[in-house]
Design a protein around this motif. Structure first.
Motif, PDB file in Angstrom:
ATOM      1  N   GLU A   1       0.841  -1.300  -0.043  1.00  0.00           N
ATOM      2  CA  GLU A   1      -0.029  -0.112  -0.130  1.00  0.00           C
ATOM      3  C   GLU A   1       0.732   1.259  -0.022  1.00  0.00           C
ATOM      4  O   GLU A   1       1.952   1.118   0.546  1.00  0.00           O
TER       5      GLU A   1
ATOM      6  N   ARG B   1      -6.206   9.401  -1.699  1.00  0.00           N
ATOM      7  CA  ARG B   1      -6.075   8.131  -2.418  1.00  0.00           C
ATOM      8  C   ARG B   1      -5.082   7.172  -2.245  1.00  0.00           C
ATOM      9  O   ARG B   1      -3.875   7.597  -1.892  1.00  0.00           O
TER      10      ARG B   1
ATOM     11  N   SER C   1      -3.093   3.527  -2.870  1.00  0.00           N
ATOM     12  CA  SER C   1      -2.846   2.513  -3.734  1.00  0.00           C
ATOM     13  C   SER C   1      -2.423   1.332  -3.288  1.00  0.00           C
ATOM     14  O   SER C   1      -2.077   1.202  -2.247  1.00  0.00           O
TER      15      SER C   1
ATOM     16  N   ARG D   1      -9.464  -0.244 -10.137  1.00  0.00           N
ATOM     17  CA  ARG D   1      -8.026  -0.941 -10.313  1.00  0.00           C
ATOM     18  C   ARG D   1      -7.733  -0.798 -11.922  1.00  0.00           C
ATOM     19  O   ARG D   1      -8.547  -0.522 -12.725  1.00  0.00           O
TER      20      ARG D   1
ATOM     21  N   THR E   1      -2.403  -2.767 -10.138  1.00  0.00           N
ATOM     22  CA  THR E   1      -2.778  -1.798  -8.923  1.00  0.00           C
ATOM     23  C   THR E   1      -4.312  -1.602  -8.658  1.00  0.00           C
ATOM     24  O   THR E   1      -4.834  -1.315  -9.684  1.00  0.00           O
TER      25      THR E   1
ATOM     26  N   TYR F   1      -7.202   0.954  -6.153  1.00  0.00           N
ATOM     27  CA  TYR F   1      -7.242   2.298  -5.608  1.00  0.00           C
ATOM     28  C   TYR F   1      -8.296   2.389  -4.736  1.00  0.00           C
ATOM     29  O   TYR F   1      -9.323   1.507  -5.081  1.00  0.00           O
TER      30      TYR F   1
ATOM     31  N   ASN G   1     -10.270   5.597  -3.051  1.00  0.00           N
ATOM     32  CA  ASN G   1     -10.523   7.083  -2.928  1.00  0.00           C
ATOM     33  C   ASN G   1     -11.446   7.361  -1.699  1.00  0.00           C
ATOM     34  O   ASN G   1     -12.486   6.838  -1.964  1.00  0.00           O
TER      35      ASN G   1
END
Length: 123
Positions: free
Chosen positions: A6, A19, A21, A71, A77, A79, A81
């Motif tokens: 992360e 955000r 990741s 994603r 990856t 995400y 938000n």
């Protein structure tokens, strides 16, 4: 074995956005359900949201309406938000991945976890 890392945590003020990741070691991210959980000090880990292998989003009650998931398969990856953050959202946020079809918001169903990202919301 799938490794998850992360990034994107930090200190934000109330009302701001962030955000997170989750970068994975697998080139087959599209075959996994990726979920996001959080854990505040002294509290149990709770589900925030998830995106299934079929790209369906799932949202837990903890931050419903204040987060979205996505994603990027090409980047391996996922995400998370976060919007309109509140002090009570302060926690360590984890991403997890596995082949999960039911109980998507249950942490017990995931074998692969990231190390966690601290999110602190404070004025």
């Amino acid at each position: 074995q799938v490794q998850l890392v992360e990034s994107g945590g930090g200190l934000v003020h109330p009302g701001e956005s962030l955000r997170l990741s989750c970068t994975t070691s697998t080139s087959r991210l599209g075959y996994y359900t990726v979920a996001w959980f959080r854990q505040a000090p002294g509290k149990e880990r709770e589900g925030v949201s998830a995106i299934s292998a079929s790209d369906s989003p799932w949202y837990g009650d903890s931050m419903k309406g204040r987060n979205t998931v996505a994603r990027d398969i090409a980047k391996n990856t996922a995400y998370l938000n976060l919007y309109s953050l509140k002090p009570e959202d302060t926690a360590v946020y984890y991403c997890a991945a596995d082949h999960v079809d039911s109980g998507i918001m249950s942490p017990d169903n995931y074998r692969y976890w990231g190390q966690g990202a601290q999110v602190t919301v404070s004025s």
